[in-house]
Design a protein around this motif. Sequence first.
Motif, short mmCIF file in Angstrom:
data_model
loop_
_atom_site.label_atom_id
_atom_site.label_comp_id
_atom_site.label_asym_id
_atom_site.label_seq_id
_atom_site.Cartn_x
_atom_site.Cartn_y
_atom_site.Cartn_z
N LYS A 15 -10.49 -6.32 -3.22
CA LYS A 15 -10.00 -5.38 -2.25
C LYS A 15 -8.36 -5.69 -2.07
CE LYS A 15 -14.13 -4.36 0.44
NZ LYS A 15 -14.71 -4.40 1.59
N LEU A 16 -7.74 -6.10 -2.88
CA LEU A 16 -6.41 -6.67 -2.94
C LEU A 16 -5.44 -5.26 -2.69
CD1 LEU A 16 -5.63 -9.60 -5.40
CD2 LEU A 16 -5.44 -9.71 -3.05
N PRO A 17 -4.41 -5.34 -1.75
CA PRO A 17 -3.61 -3.97 -1.54
C PRO A 17 -2.79 -4.13 -2.72
CG PRO A 17 -3.03 -5.81 -0.17
CD PRO A 17 -4.25 -6.24 -0.67
N ALA A 18 -1.87 -3.07 -2.75
CA ALA A 18 -0.68 -3.27 -3.71
C ALA A 18 0.25 -4.31 -3.64
CB ALA A 18 0.30 -1.97 -3.38
N ALA A 19 0.74 -4.98 -4.79
CA ALA A 19 1.22 -6.06 -4.73
C ALA A 19 2.25 -6.48 -3.82
CB ALA A 19 1.99 -6.29 -6.15
N GLN A 20 2.96 -5.60 -3.41
CA GLN A 20 4.29 -5.67 -2.26
C GLN A 20 3.35 -5.92 -0.97
OE1 GLN A 20 4.30 -3.27 -4.55
NE2 GLN A 20 4.58 -1.23 -3.57
N LYS A 21 2.37 -5.50 -0.63
CA LYS A 21 1.60 -5.66 0.42
C LYS A 21 0.83 -6.84 0.56
CE LYS A 21 2.42 -1.31 1.92
NZ LYS A 21 2.96 -1.11 3.02
N CYS A 22 0.81 -7.67 -0.69
CA CYS A 22 0.28 -8.96 -0.39
C CYS A 22 1.13 -10.19 0.16
CB CYS A 22 -0.12 -9.36 -1.98
SG CYS A 22 -1.40 -8.43 -2.59
N PHE A 23 2.40 -9.55 0.39
CA PHE A 23 3.22 -10.58 0.99
C PHE A 23 3.69 -10.30 2.59
CE2 PHE A 23 3.70 -11.23 -3.55
CZ PHE A 23 3.63 -12.33 -3.63
N SER A 24 4.03 -11.29 3.22
CA SER A 24 4.55 -10.95 4.45
C SER A 24 6.06 -11.46 4.71
CB SER A 24 3.79 -11.25 5.56
OG SER A 24 3.35 -12.72 5.77
N ILE A 25 7.00 -10.84 5.05
CA ILE A 25 8.31 -11.43 5.45
C ILE A 25 8.24 -12.38 6.47
CG2 ILE A 25 10.74 -10.42 6.02
CD1 ILE A 25 9.31 -9.30 3.51
N ASP A 39 11.72 -2.19 8.37
CA ASP A 39 10.39 -2.20 9.35
C ASP A 39 9.71 -3.52 8.86
OD1 ASP A 39 11.58 -0.13 10.76
OD2 ASP A 39 10.27 1.31 9.31
N GLY A 40 10.18 -4.50 8.53
CA GLY A 40 9.40 -5.64 8.03
C GLY A 40 8.74 -5.58 7.12
N GLU A 41 8.94 -4.69 6.16
CA GLU A 41 8.22 -4.52 4.97
C GLU A 41 8.96 -4.46 3.51
OE1 GLU A 41 4.76 -1.89 4.91
OE2 GLU A 41 3.90 -2.73 6.76
N ILE A 42 8.54 -4.95 2.63
CA ILE A 42 9.33 -4.60 1.25
C ILE A 42 9.27 -3.12 1.15
CG2 ILE A 42 9.20 -5.15 -1.29
CD1 ILE A 42 7.57 -7.66 -0.21
N THR A 43 10.42 -2.75 0.50
CA THR A 43 10.76 -1.20 0.28
C THR A 43 10.50 -0.79 -1.20
OG1 THR A 43 12.94 -1.21 0.37
CG2 THR A 43 11.44 -0.58 2.46
N CYS A 44 10.38 -1.75 -2.17
CA CYS A 44 10.42 -1.41 -3.55
C CYS A 44 9.11 -2.07 -4.20
CB CYS A 44 11.74 -1.90 -4.26
SG CYS A 44 11.83 -3.80 -4.04
N GLU A 45 8.99 -1.69 -5.36
CA GLU A 45 8.11 -2.31 -6.32
C GLU A 45 8.38 -4.12 -6.41
OE1 GLU A 45 6.77 -0.78 -9.91
OE2 GLU A 45 6.67 1.22 -8.98
N LEU A 46 7.24 -4.85 -6.47
CA LEU A 46 7.51 -6.38 -6.34
C LEU A 46 8.30 -6.57 -7.73
CD1 LEU A 46 6.93 -8.09 -4.21
CD2 LEU A 46 4.80 -8.88 -5.34
N GLU A 47 8.13 -5.94 -8.87
CA GLU A 47 8.80 -6.38 -10.00
C GLU A 47 10.29 -6.06 -9.89
OE1 GLU A 47 9.07 -8.42 -13.45
OE2 GLU A 47 7.21 -8.19 -12.14
N LYS A 48 10.84 -5.13 -9.55
CA LYS A 48 12.00 -4.66 -8.90
C LYS A 48 12.78 -5.71 -8.34
CE LYS A 48 14.96 -0.84 -7.97
NZ LYS A 48 14.91 0.44 -7.23
N LEU A 49 12.05 -6.26 -7.15
CA LEU A 49 12.59 -7.25 -6.23
C LEU A 49 12.86 -8.53 -6.87
CD1 LEU A 49 13.39 -8.28 -3.53
CD2 LEU A 49 10.75 -8.39 -3.04
N PHE A 50 11.77 -8.86 -7.68
CA PHE A 50 11.75 -10.26 -8.61
C PHE A 50 12.91 -10.04 -9.51
CE2 PHE A 50 7.20 -10.70 -8.50
CZ PHE A 50 7.02 -11.06 -7.11
N LYS A 51 13.33 -9.18 -10.15
CA LYS A 51 14.38 -8.90 -11.20
C LYS A 51 15.68 -8.91 -10.30
CE LYS A 51 12.12 -6.33 -14.79
NZ LYS A 51 12.04 -4.93 -15.60
N TRP A 52 15.85 -8.51 -9.39
CA TRP A 52 17.01 -8.30 -8.52
C TRP A 52 17.12 -9.81 -7.90
CZ3 TRP A 52 18.17 -9.67 -3.48
CH2 TRP A 52 19.29 -9.08 -3.00
#
Length: 132
Positions: A15-25, A39-52
């Motif tokens: 029941k894992l959520p979308a990858a970016q929802k698996c993390f908390s800030i 609003d305390g949540e990641i706004t992009c896909e995780l892979e994009k964040l990792f590359k950045w």
Amino acid sequence: MKLIPNFAELLHQVKLPAAQKCFSIEEGDEKYIEKWIKDGEITCELEKLFKWINLEYKLKRTDLNDEERQLAEEVKKRFPVDQWRVIKIFSDHQKKYRYYKKAIEDAKRRTTPRMNEQAIMTIFSPNWGINT
């Protein structure tokens, strides 16, 4: 950033959520990834964040000055991107698994063991099995 507290439970329940929802800030993360948080949540896909993160903080480079090296080490401790890629793989896999499981269950409900090929094909597309 850190994993959500119930990650292991959700992993085992498929029941894992979308990858970016698996993390908390965590407090202080905004300093490094403010561009990608709302609003305390990641706004992009995780892979994009990792590359950045890798590009912005030069995590893969070896020719850094002392200040850049210190910043890169600090970012690596706070955002262990390479390890988190596995979390993304788990999340993506479970999402696809749930989708295909539903599709298979739906096909089972609409068919019987004695159906012929033409009848089966009409389940997926109403006009497909006719005159083929």
